[in-house]
Design an enzyme around this catalytic site. Structure first.
Site, PDB file in Angstrom:
ATOM      1  N   SER A 146      69.227  -3.643  26.468  1.00  0.00           N
ATOM      2  CA  SER A 146      68.862  -3.820  25.056  1.00  0.00           C
ATOM      3  C   SER A 146      69.998  -3.398  24.143  1.00  0.00           C
ATOM      4  CB  SER A 146      67.641  -2.975  24.720  1.00  0.00           C
ATOM      5  OG  SER A 146      66.643  -3.203  25.653  1.00  0.00           O
ATOM      6  N   ARG A 159      72.434  -6.031  21.843  1.00  0.00           N
ATOM      7  CA  ARG A 159      72.495  -5.820  20.391  1.00  0.00           C
ATOM      8  C   ARG A 159      73.934  -5.538  19.963  1.00  0.00           C
ATOM      9  NH1 ARG A 159      67.476  -4.411  21.888  1.00  0.00           N
ATOM     10  NH2 ARG A 159      65.713  -4.262  20.456  1.00  0.00           N
ATOM     11  N   ASP A 198      71.670 -11.309  31.840  1.00  0.00           N
ATOM     12  CA  ASP A 198      71.235 -11.345  30.440  1.00  0.00           C
ATOM     13  C   ASP A 198      72.363 -11.069  29.461  1.00  0.00           C
ATOM     14  OD1 ASP A 198      68.775 -11.958  31.354  1.00  0.00           O
ATOM     15  OD2 ASP A 198      67.704 -10.379  30.271  1.00  0.00           O
ATOM     16  N   ASN A 230      66.964 -16.590  30.822  1.00  0.00           N
ATOM     17  CA  ASN A 230      65.630 -16.047  30.561  1.00  0.00           C
ATOM     18  C   ASN A 230      65.786 -14.730  29.814  1.00  0.00           C
ATOM     19  OD1 ASN A 230      62.882 -15.753  30.592  1.00  0.00           O
ATOM     20  ND2 ASN A 230      62.736 -15.159  32.746  1.00  0.00           N
ATOM     21  N   ARG A 272      57.781 -18.667  27.024  1.00  0.00           N
ATOM     22  CA  ARG A 272      57.615 -17.363  26.367  1.00  0.00           C
ATOM     23  C   ARG A 272      57.539 -17.579  24.853  1.00  0.00           C
ATOM     24  NH1 ARG A 272      61.999 -13.387  28.935  1.00  0.00           N
ATOM     25  NH2 ARG A 272      60.834 -11.853  27.726  1.00  0.00           N
ATOM     26  N   SER A 317      55.416  -8.905  20.307  1.00  0.00           N
ATOM     27  CA  SER A 317      56.698  -8.431  20.814  1.00  0.00           C
ATOM     28  C   SER A 317      57.460  -7.840  19.651  1.00  0.00           C
ATOM     29  CB  SER A 317      57.482  -9.598  21.419  1.00  0.00           C
ATOM     30  OG  SER A 317      58.821  -9.212  21.627  1.00  0.00           O
ATOM     31  N   SER A 318      58.016  -6.673  19.838  1.00  0.00           N
ATOM     32  CA  SER A 318      58.809  -6.068  18.768  1.00  0.00           C
ATOM     33  C   SER A 318      60.139  -6.787  18.627  1.00  0.00           C
ATOM     34  CB  SER A 318      59.055  -4.596  19.062  1.00  0.00           C
ATOM     35  OG  SER A 318      59.888  -4.481  20.202  1.00  0.00           O
ATOM     36  N   ASP A 337      58.510  -1.406  29.663  1.00  0.00           N
ATOM     37  CA  ASP A 337      59.236  -1.818  30.861  1.00  0.00           C
ATOM     38  C   ASP A 337      59.133  -0.782  31.969  1.00  0.00           C
ATOM     39  OD1 ASP A 337      59.900  -4.173  29.767  1.00  0.00           O
ATOM     40  OD2 ASP A 337      62.018  -3.712  29.415  1.00  0.00           O
ATOM     41  N   GLU A 388      59.055 -11.611  31.595  1.00  0.00           N
ATOM     42  CA  GLU A 388      59.707 -12.539  32.521  1.00  0.00           C
ATOM     43  C   GLU A 388      58.686 -13.345  33.313  1.00  0.00           C
ATOM     44  OE1 GLU A 388      60.882  -9.836  31.471  1.00  0.00           O
ATOM     45  OE2 GLU A 388      63.074  -9.735  31.616  1.00  0.00           O
ATOM     46  N   ARG A 406      53.342 -10.131  34.053  1.00  0.00           N
ATOM     47  CA  ARG A 406      53.545  -8.943  34.892  1.00  0.00           C
ATOM     48  C   ARG A 406      52.252  -8.239  35.268  1.00  0.00           C
ATOM     49  NH1 ARG A 406      58.976  -6.410  31.967  1.00  0.00           N
ATOM     50  NH2 ARG A 406      60.441  -7.576  33.242  1.00  0.00           N
ATOM     51  N   HIS A 437      63.206  -9.373  37.627  1.00  0.00           N
ATOM     52  CA  HIS A 437      63.966  -8.227  38.158  1.00  0.00           C
ATOM     53  C   HIS A 437      63.119  -6.979  38.314  1.00  0.00           C
ATOM     54  CE1 HIS A 437      64.850  -6.860  33.765  1.00  0.00           C
ATOM     55  NE2 HIS A 437      63.931  -7.784  33.757  1.00  0.00           N
ATOM     56  N   ARG A 438      62.226  -6.736  37.356  1.00  0.00           N
ATOM     57  CA  ARG A 438      61.456  -5.491  37.435  1.00  0.00           C
ATOM     58  C   ARG A 438      60.400  -5.528  38.541  1.00  0.00           C
ATOM     59  NH1 ARG A 438      63.950  -2.703  34.128  1.00  0.00           N
ATOM     60  NH2 ARG A 438      64.620  -3.555  32.146  1.00  0.00           N
ATOM     61  N   LYS A 453      69.403  -9.875  36.647  1.00  0.00           N
ATOM     62  CA  LYS A 453      69.126  -9.914  35.210  1.00  0.00           C
ATOM     63  C   LYS A 453      69.601  -8.630  34.523  1.00  0.00           C
ATOM     64  CE  LYS A 453      65.467 -11.790  32.371  1.00  0.00           C
ATOM     65  NZ  LYS A 453      65.542 -11.098  31.121  1.00  0.00           N
TER      66      LYS A 453
END
Ligand code: C5P
Length: 679
Positions: free
Chosen positions: A26, A30, A52, A94, A128, A177-178, A327, A355, A358, A399-400, A430
């Site tokens: 993240s 950014r 990513d 993604n 998404r 989603s923030s 996450d 993704e 989940r 990935h998670r 990712k």
């Protein structure tokens, strides 16, 4: 990075040592975006290198940013708010952290120019939702078209019908989603209109810590945002994105969660050290550490590190509102497997639009390892397995899923003794391409729990190539035991020790400083890879390996190769003597004529002169010596799969071996199991 179709993790019994976590996804994306649009040059240190971030970097390069990569740092020359590019299509994989802010940024930029951009991603990215962001941008007067389905990518942003309107506050939903709010905050400094911009959040803002990260990054790049709680944000007119010169990305707290969890489960004797992050992190997911403390672990922190140790065992079950750490909460779901009762993770509806879905994915895969799971609309209740099952875990290109579920391999610490198969392990690319390598560097297993595939056979039978390919397809370690004898021969020739002097040879073999580094063989730090293949060395190896004392001296070194996640060992006695409990033993039986021909071609292709008749005579002499020696004579191990590869291609031999391997593995053999073989 693992590129196999699956990775089998053996039953793990602990963790020890240290790992360094990669940069935060993240923060990296950014920082990249802001550096790319700012004026000036920014050196970003510790930036994550993953799928990513790569799509973000590619997009910035397309926009005209100059980007130079050096190890662990990127230098970004920003476009100063005004890219020169007018028409382009961006492929953003993604990566939500690229799609959302680039949509907003490019929409605002296009509005004040005659540019037109398309933003696309993977099929999952096109499922998404992004409608809330699209609505907010349209509310300003931006032109945003959904090219396939309203509210979803792919999108086109283009010139609007005049200046944007900031008279009324921009309204954006915060409860899906923030990232929509973050995207607007990151983009608004690029508005051409010299007026204040105000954003109002409708609904409860989820994942608030990510918004805090956005504000901190904006501040670093010269943009002050006044906020009233989490409901109203004001960007005053007249602020420009300016490079801070240097920006350091901290380690990823979500990535760290897998090792915090591993420490809580398996760091029994000493703490597991996690480097690159500490308890002062700006990432919300660092709160995961508190949740793990509540479950019983001991966690200490200093500047740039955490140290995690198992405390209470089994872990205490939890009931937690996971909104602040969406996450890392997936990792809690895996930790729940090791708790003393059912755990409930609440307020995780946002998992459904990540993704993959989940919530459904985690429920289904946790059940496969033996847990009972109740899946609610926005919660999961997980009861630890009564009996662990060897599961083939699907990862949904997420990935998670792969990283969280890998923790189930610690089941021996909770009464299990089963391996875990993770399908498509590449998906970790990712955010952490080398996740499994990092896991295997600290994971411990009982030696007997580490699977071995032994490939034996006479000289020049193609064992080496077969073993290398099979190891690559399984993601396993490789032991070329012939190289151990050859290296001993090199050392003996160097030291002038005769092939008859068994005692001196054994002493030499026992004291060898031998290391294999990929394809290279290092003897006392010297690279001897090329010498190993010399005929003279092979002949010496063949003679000295007949001495029982020499064989005994190299045994421990060979056994030491048996390590997580598994081993493919090739030689003469791998299945019969060194690894008698190997899960699969293969014995190659190519005839001498065929083998002489192979060796001949091999030598000629390297420009080494050779004579096929003398090669064959030499092979037969070596075979005779290998077969007739008293110690570990060359013979098929009991139960070995006999494979005559005289008429088989390498691929065909690899297929035969991998198929036999699959049949011996304990995973369910249902038809949807993956095809075997290298990718
Ligand atoms: O397989 P390679 O030809 O590299 O092995 C070199 C020599 O080491 C062989 O000729 C064989 O005599 C010996 N060797 C052995 N046991 C092993 C591997 C190799 O005796 N496991």
């Amino acid at each position: 990075m693992l590129t196999t179709k699956f990775i089998d993790i053996p039953p793990l019994s602990g963790v020890a040592g240290a790992v360094r976590v990669p940069g935060s996804k993240s923060i990296s994306n950014r920082a990249l975006l802001l550096a790319g649009f700012a004026s000036g040059t920014t050196v970003i240190e510790g930036v994550l290198d993953s799928d990513d971030t790569r799509v973000m970097i590619d997009a910035l390069v397309q926009l005209g940013c100059g980007i130079e990569a050096a190890p662990h740092r990127l230098t970004v020359r920003g476009v100063g708010g005004r890219p020169a590019l007018k028409n382009a299509t961006f492929f953003l994989g993604n990566a939500g952290t690229a799609m959302r802010p680039l949509t907003a940024t490019l929409a605002l930029f296009a509005a004040s120019s005659d540019a037109s951009f398309e933003l696309r991603g993977t099929p999952r990215m096109h499922e998404r939702p992004i409608g809330d962001l699209v609505d907010a941008l349209r509310g300003l007067g931006c032109s945003v078209e959904c090219l396939e389905k309203e509210g979803y990518p792919p999108l086109r942003v283009s010139a609007g019908k005049g200046p944007l309107s900031f008279a009324a506050p921009l309204r954006v939903r915060g409860d899906v989603s923030s990232q929509f709010l973050s995207a607007l905050l990151l983009a608004l400094p690029l508005r051409a209109e010299p007026v204040d911009a105000v954003i109002e959040v409708a609904g409860e803002l989820i994942s608030k810590p990510y918004v805090d990260i956005t504000l901190k990054l904006l501040a670093a790049f010269g943009i002050a945002v006044e906020r009233e709680g989490s409901q109203r944000f004001r960007l005053a007119a007249g602020q420009q994105l300016r490079s801070p010169g240097r920006f350091a990305v901290e380690g990823d707290a979500s990535s760290a969660s897998y090792f915090i969890a591993a420490g809580a489960i398996g760091a029994v004797d000493a703490p597991l050290r996690i480097e690159g992050i500490d308890s002062g992190s700006i990432q919300g997911d660092i709160a995961f550490a508190d949740a793990v403390r509540a479950m019983g672990a001991t966690i200490e922190s200093g500047e740039g590190w955490l140290a995690v140790r198992r405390g209470r065992w089994p872990l205490a079950a939890i009931d937690l509102d996971c909104n602040p750490l969406p996450d890392a909460a997936m990792t809690l779901a895996s930790l729940a497997l090791f708790a003393d009762g059912p755990s409930t993770l609440r307020n995780i509806a946002s998992w459904r639009v990540k993704e993959t879905d989940r919530l459904a994915a985690m429920a289904s895969e946790l059940r496969k390892v033996g847990a009972s799971v109740e899946e609610g609309p926005d919660f999961l209740t997980i009861t630890p397995p009564r009996a662990w099952r060897a599961a083939s875990v699907a990862t949904y290109d997420d990935h998670r899923m792969a990283m969280a579920m890998s923790l189930a391999a610690f089941n021996p610490l909770a009464g299990g003794n089963v391996p875990v198969r993770i399908l498509d392990p590449r998906c970790v690319g990712k955010t952490w391409p080398d996740y499994f390598e990092a896991l295997f560097s600290v994971a411990r297993a009982r030696r007997e729990a580490v699977p071995v595939l032994a490939i034996d056979g006479p000289t020049a039978s193609g064992k080496g190539t077969l073993a290398r390919e099979v190891a690559a397809a399984l993601g396993y370690r490789l032991l070329d035991s012939g190289a151990v004898y050859r290296a001993t021969a090199v050392a003996a020739l160097d030291a002038g020790i005769e092939a008859e002097n068994a005692d001196a040879l054994a002493a030499l073999a026992a004291s060898l400083e031998l290391r294999f580094d990929g394809d290279r063989c290092l003897l006392g730090g010297r690279d001897v890879t090329e010498s190993l293949r010399l005929e003279e060395v092979g002949a010496m190896a063949s003679r000295i390996s007949a001495w029982p004392a020499v064989r005994a001296a190299v045994l421990d070194a060979q056994l030491g190769f048996r390590d997580v996640p598994g081993l493919v060992a090739d030689g003469r006695d791998m299945g019969s003597v060194v690894f008698p409990d190997a899960e699969l033993k293969v014995f190659l039986t190519a005839g001498p004529a065929e083998r002489a021909d192979r060796r001949y071609k091999q030598l000629i292709s390297k420009g080494i002169p050779a004579n096929i008749d003398s090669l064959r005579a030499d092979l037969e002499a070596r075979d005779a010596r290998d077969r007739n020696r008293s110690a570990s004579p060359l013979k098929p191990a009991e139960g070995a799969l006999m494979l005559d590869n005289s008429a088989l291609s390498i691929e065909a031999s690899v297929d035969v071996v991998l198929k036999a391997w699959q049949e011996r593995r304990p995973f369910d053999q249902s038809p949807d199991r993956p095809a075997v073989g290298p990718v």
